[in-house]
Scaffold this active site. Structure first.
Site, PDB file in Angstrom:
ATOM      1  N   HIS A 184       0.962  -1.171   0.016  1.00 51.15           N
ATOM      2  CA  HIS A 184       0.204  -0.075   0.221  1.00 51.15           C
ATOM      3  C   HIS A 184       0.691   1.244  -0.088  1.00 51.15           C
ATOM      4  O   HIS A 184       1.563   1.458   0.980  1.00 51.15           O
ATOM      5  CB  HIS A 184      -0.968  -0.262   1.064  1.00 51.15           C
ATOM      6  CG  HIS A 184      -1.680   1.142   1.321  1.00 51.15           C
ATOM      7  ND1 HIS A 184      -2.343   1.589   2.672  1.00 51.15           N
ATOM      8  CD2 HIS A 184      -2.190   2.089   0.704  1.00 51.15           C
ATOM      9  CE1 HIS A 184      -2.815   2.704   2.782  1.00 51.15           C
ATOM     10  NE2 HIS A 184      -3.006   3.080   1.120  1.00 51.15           N
ATOM     11  N   LEU A 226       5.606   3.028   3.012  1.00 48.77           N
ATOM     12  CA  LEU A 226       5.094   1.827   2.180  1.00 48.77           C
ATOM     13  C   LEU A 226       4.685   0.838   3.247  1.00 48.77           C
ATOM     14  O   LEU A 226       5.313   0.563   4.237  1.00 48.77           O
ATOM     15  CB  LEU A 226       6.180   1.240   1.371  1.00 48.77           C
ATOM     16  CG  LEU A 226       5.588  -0.105   0.818  1.00 48.77           C
ATOM     17  CD1 LEU A 226       4.423  -0.153  -0.189  1.00 48.77           C
ATOM     18  CD2 LEU A 226       6.868  -0.741   0.007  1.00 48.77           C
ATOM     19  N   GLU A 227       3.093   0.620   3.305  1.00 51.16           N
ATOM     20  CA  GLU A 227       2.533  -0.300   4.176  1.00 51.16           C
ATOM     21  C   GLU A 227       2.491  -1.556   3.388  1.00 51.16           C
ATOM     22  O   GLU A 227       1.840  -1.950   2.293  1.00 51.16           O
ATOM     23  CB  GLU A 227       1.155   0.084   4.459  1.00 51.16           C
ATOM     24  CG  GLU A 227       0.568  -0.590   5.510  1.00 51.16           C
ATOM     25  CD  GLU A 227      -0.885   0.074   5.992  1.00 51.16           C
ATOM     26  OE1 GLU A 227      -1.203  -0.301   7.066  1.00 51.16           O
ATOM     27  OE2 GLU A 227      -1.536   0.649   5.280  1.00 51.16           O
ATOM     28  N   ILE A 228       3.215  -2.711   3.798  1.00 48.34           N
ATOM     29  CA  ILE A 228       3.078  -3.725   3.530  1.00 48.34           C
ATOM     30  C   ILE A 228       2.148  -4.891   4.319  1.00 48.34           C
ATOM     31  O   ILE A 228       2.172  -4.981   5.493  1.00 48.34           O
ATOM     32  CB  ILE A 228       4.700  -4.742   3.339  1.00 48.34           C
ATOM     33  CG1 ILE A 228       5.172  -3.688   2.305  1.00 48.34           C
ATOM     34  CG2 ILE A 228       4.531  -5.936   2.996  1.00 48.34           C
ATOM     35  CD1 ILE A 228       6.625  -4.244   2.007  1.00 48.34           C
ATOM     36  N   THR A 230      -3.153   1.636   8.393  1.00 50.89           N
ATOM     37  CA  THR A 230      -3.517   3.315   7.928  1.00 50.89           C
ATOM     38  C   THR A 230      -4.684   3.497   7.931  1.00 50.89           C
ATOM     39  O   THR A 230      -5.398   4.692   8.327  1.00 50.89           O
ATOM     40  CB  THR A 230      -2.463   3.629   7.167  1.00 50.89           C
ATOM     41  OG1 THR A 230      -2.679   2.890   5.976  1.00 50.89           O
ATOM     42  CG2 THR A 230      -1.036   3.568   7.622  1.00 50.89           C
TER      43      THR A 230
END
Length: 729
Positions: free
Chosen positions: A464, A475-477, A513
């Site tokens: 994301h 960066l949200e993994i 998030t």
């Protein structure tokens, strides 16, 4: 002879070459050990009559000295201890400055903070024209000020306006600009490859030039007295007028207050300390610097910013190990805002990238966006046009799946619709090789649901990104219970290569998030329905430290996206993430008010118009859905706290449910992905510093009025019950 680990020297003729080299580290920091060894070395040099001069250089090609060791400051329990540290640093650097044997600083790589303070006391500075060579005073970013004489020496060296700019912004200055400013005396070119690598050859050349220069200063063939030009003489004369200086202080102070809303004490203290030195003399200036340095180190703001710094360092490491196969060819599906952004940050780092779209118009728009992003760097002189074209050559824009059979990873950035995502998974799995990873850039759809139609769910992961991708660091993994560790390691490795700060969270609707921002946005709608004007709500939220106001944020996210997320997450989480009426958003979408992207949201957006006006059409919608405000929970402070509480409670619940693996990633995700106030350090740091009990008390008050949207989660209650419980130790 003592065995030294951080600083050593050898003698070339009559010149001592002092080398900094912090073991097991990419950078040199002014730690306790490095400082004491540096002092020992200098004492030996001063007492050796055969040595006439010295050169300071690093054994690490990319770093001269990157600043003070932050742990040294954190280990101090009181402001007096930190002041003592500052005074010791000041004393030693003053000794270097007064050295009868000339000292030359040979700078290649980062020369920041305490490193710059050490360099500017030297009698001469030589720097390489390497891109990695940067000089700066970034202490303000940690809520501190330059504490080893920087606030006193910089204004004398570069003038008041430039010194304020350096210390108040923390910006990096490239070597060529540093030379023009008078921070550096001489520049040398970097060398290309030969028998040794370019880095090694450049370092040897730098050392050679510096040794010659040190010898030249002793022999009087190199002058260290700078001839002042006419402009400099006029500037000095003007700066000698008290009224002019007063105007500068006032202007700078106003600018700081406008930008920081007074939420950050460091910039104001920097102005105060510089002013003391200029107006009352050096002794008063150095004393003020050390005292204010001590005071700032004890503030919540500094602790919050230092916490974020440590968090960033932790989130730039791959804790999942080295992936079995490196991603050399990346494919991005969709050339929209997000797809083109992902492609840009990939080619920028030399990753061969295919960008596919279904329509030529979309593909062209994506290419234009990438070109503009890179061309802006050319305009700012951080890239040459040749480098820009070279980067663009790594991009293959296309309308078909050609080359996908060689892809190591595919990131899809298509429309947020599960049916479309499923179609894409099936199409791709018929083409891509068995080792290829399928990543989805969704902001809320559960990855497990996307992976449900996959033949190899262990290769499916969420990545994301945040808009605009080339500016937003996070960066949200997202991993499902079926995602393999190697897939996660690959996704993190690619994110790190793209220059991202990474958090890895467990799969659930909204992940971390979007789950935090959803209740916040629901509360924004309710506050607007209660009659608070959009501009006032913006002022209240920026007054807390959010970089953009809450109403503006809703327009940036997109009213349609907010409506989509509210509906989707509402199905899963029910009334807990509700707030205002979703029909407000739907009515706005029906009128075409989608936010900034459509030119109208809560505000009207026009090219080149800075002062936005409220969209009267949106105001009509809000008036139609108006609800009476409850005076007991509607003060300015209450409105601010309602927004904070909903965000913080959801964040803590994510940790409680193990969606987050630790509070550090929670703070980093909130600050770097969602603009949570950096001065508060993130939701978890905020709970620790403000006090869980005080937060719970306020939430109970709001719960009495609004119901279970303000019910504190169990983990927050546990922390309230036991004040010794902290998220950060």
């Amino acid at each position: 002879m003592l065995t030294r680990t951080h600083v050593n020297y050898d003698v070339k003729g009559d010149v001592a070459v002092v080398r900094f080299n912090t073991p097991n580290s990419k950078v040199n920091t002014l730690s306790v050990t490095l400082q004491s060894e540096f002092q020992q070395v200098m004492n030996e040099i001063w007492s050796n009559d055969a040595i006439k001069s010295a050169v300071l250089i690093s054994s690490k090609p990319g770093c001269f000295i990157a600043g003070a060791d932050i742990n040294m400051i954190e280990n101090c329990k009181t402001a007096d201890e930190v002041t003592q540290l500052s005074q010791e640093g000041q004393k030693f650097l003053a000794k270097l400055e007064k050295s009868s044997k000339p000292i030359v600083a040979a700078i290649n790589g980062s020369c920041l903070g305490g490193g710059l303070e050490a360099a500017i006391v030297c009698h001469y500075r030589i720097a390489t024209k390497d891109k990695k060579t940067i000089l700066g005073s970034p202490e303000v970013m940690l809520g501190l000020l330059p504490g080893a004489g920087g606030t006193q020496r910089l204004p004398k060296m570069v003038g008041l306006p430039a010194a304020f700019d350096m210390m108040l912004t923390g910006r990096n200055i490239r070597a060529d600009k540093a030379k023009k400013m008078g921070l550096v005396d001489q520049l040398i070119d970097t060398l290309g490859p030969g028998l040794k690598s370019p880095e090694e050859r450049t370092m040897e050349y730098l050392e050679e030039v510096a040794v010659d220069c040190a010898r030249g200063i002793v022999n009087k063939t190199v002058s260290i007295k700078k001839e002042k030009g006419l402009i400099q003489k006029i500037t000095d004369y003007v700066m000698g007028i008290a009224f002019v200086r007063k105007q500068i202080y006032n202007t700078v102070e106003k600018r700081v207050m406008k930008q920081t809303k007074g939420l950050y004490p460091a910039p104001l203290k920097i102005i105060e300390v510089v002013k003391t030195g200029v107006e009352q003399g050096s002794d008063a200036g150095y004393l003020a610097e050390s005292q204010k340095f001590g005071e700032l180190a004890m503030t919540n703001e500094s602790k919050a910013l230092i916490g974020l710094y440590h968090g960033q360092v932790a989130c730039k490491k791959n804790k999942f190990g080295t992936p079995q196969k490196e991603v050399t060819t990346l494919a991005v599906l969709g050339a929209g805002l997000m797809g083109a952004g992902i492609a840009q940050v990939s080619i920028d780092k030399g990753i061969k990238t295919i960008m596919k779209d279904t329509a030529l118009e979309g593909l062209n728009r994506g290419q234009d966006q990438i070109f503009k992003g890179l061309n802006d760097k050319v305009k700012k002189k951080s890239l040459t046009s040749f480098e820009r074209d070279s980067i663009l050559s790594s991009l293959s824009p296309q309308l078909d799946y050609k080359g996908f059979e060689k892809a190591d990873m595919v990131i899809e950035a298509v429309f947020e619709d599960l049916a479309i995502k499923h179609k894409v998974v099936k199409e791709l799995e018929a083409i891509i090789p068995p080792h290829c990873i399928f990543a989805s850039n969704t902001s809320a759809l559960p990855i497990g649901e996307i992976a449900a139609v996959s033949k190899r769910p262990e290769k499916v992961i969420g990545m994301h990104y945040f808009s605009p991708v080339d500016k937003m660091q996070l960066l949200e993994i997202i991993t499902t219970d079926k995602t393999s560790q190697d897939t996660t390691a690959s996704a993190v490795a690619i994110g790190l290569k793209q220059g991202k700060v990474i958090i890895v969270v467990k799969d659930c609707p909204g992940f971390y998030t979007t789950r935090c921002v959803a209740p916040l946005m629901a509360e924004v709608v309710r506050i607007l329905q209660e009659g608070v004007e959009p501009k006032k709500l913006d002022t209240l939220t920026t007054g807390l430290g959010f970089p953009v106001g809450a109403t503006t944020l809703a327009d940036e996210v997109g009213i349609d996206v907010a409506a989509h997320v509210a509906e989707n997450l509402g199905k899963t989480y029910g009334p807990r993430i509700a707030g205002g009426n979703v029909d407000v958003l739907k009515a706005m979408v029906a009128k075409g008010f989608l936010g900034r992207k459509s030119g109208k949201g809560y505000y009207i957006y026009q090219e080149g118009v800075k002062n936005r006006t409220v969209n009267s059409g949106a105001q009509e919608v809000l008036d139609k859905f108006k609800i009476p405000a409850k005076p007991e929970v509607s003060s300015d402070e209450d409105i601010q706290f309602r927004l904070l509480a909903r965000f913080v409670n959801e964040a803590v619940l994510c940790l409680q449910e193990n969606v987050l693996s630790n509070p550090i990633e929670g703070d980093i995700g909130a600050v770097f992905g969602l603009g949570f106030p950096p001065c508060l350090g993130g939701p978890f740091r905020f709970v620790d510093s403000y006090g869980a009990q005080k937060i719970v008390d306020k939430m109970r008050k709001y719960e009495g009025v609004y119901g279970n949207q303000f019910t504190p989660c169990q983990l927050l209650l546990d922390h309230a019950k036991d004040s010794s419980k902290k998220f950060h130790h």
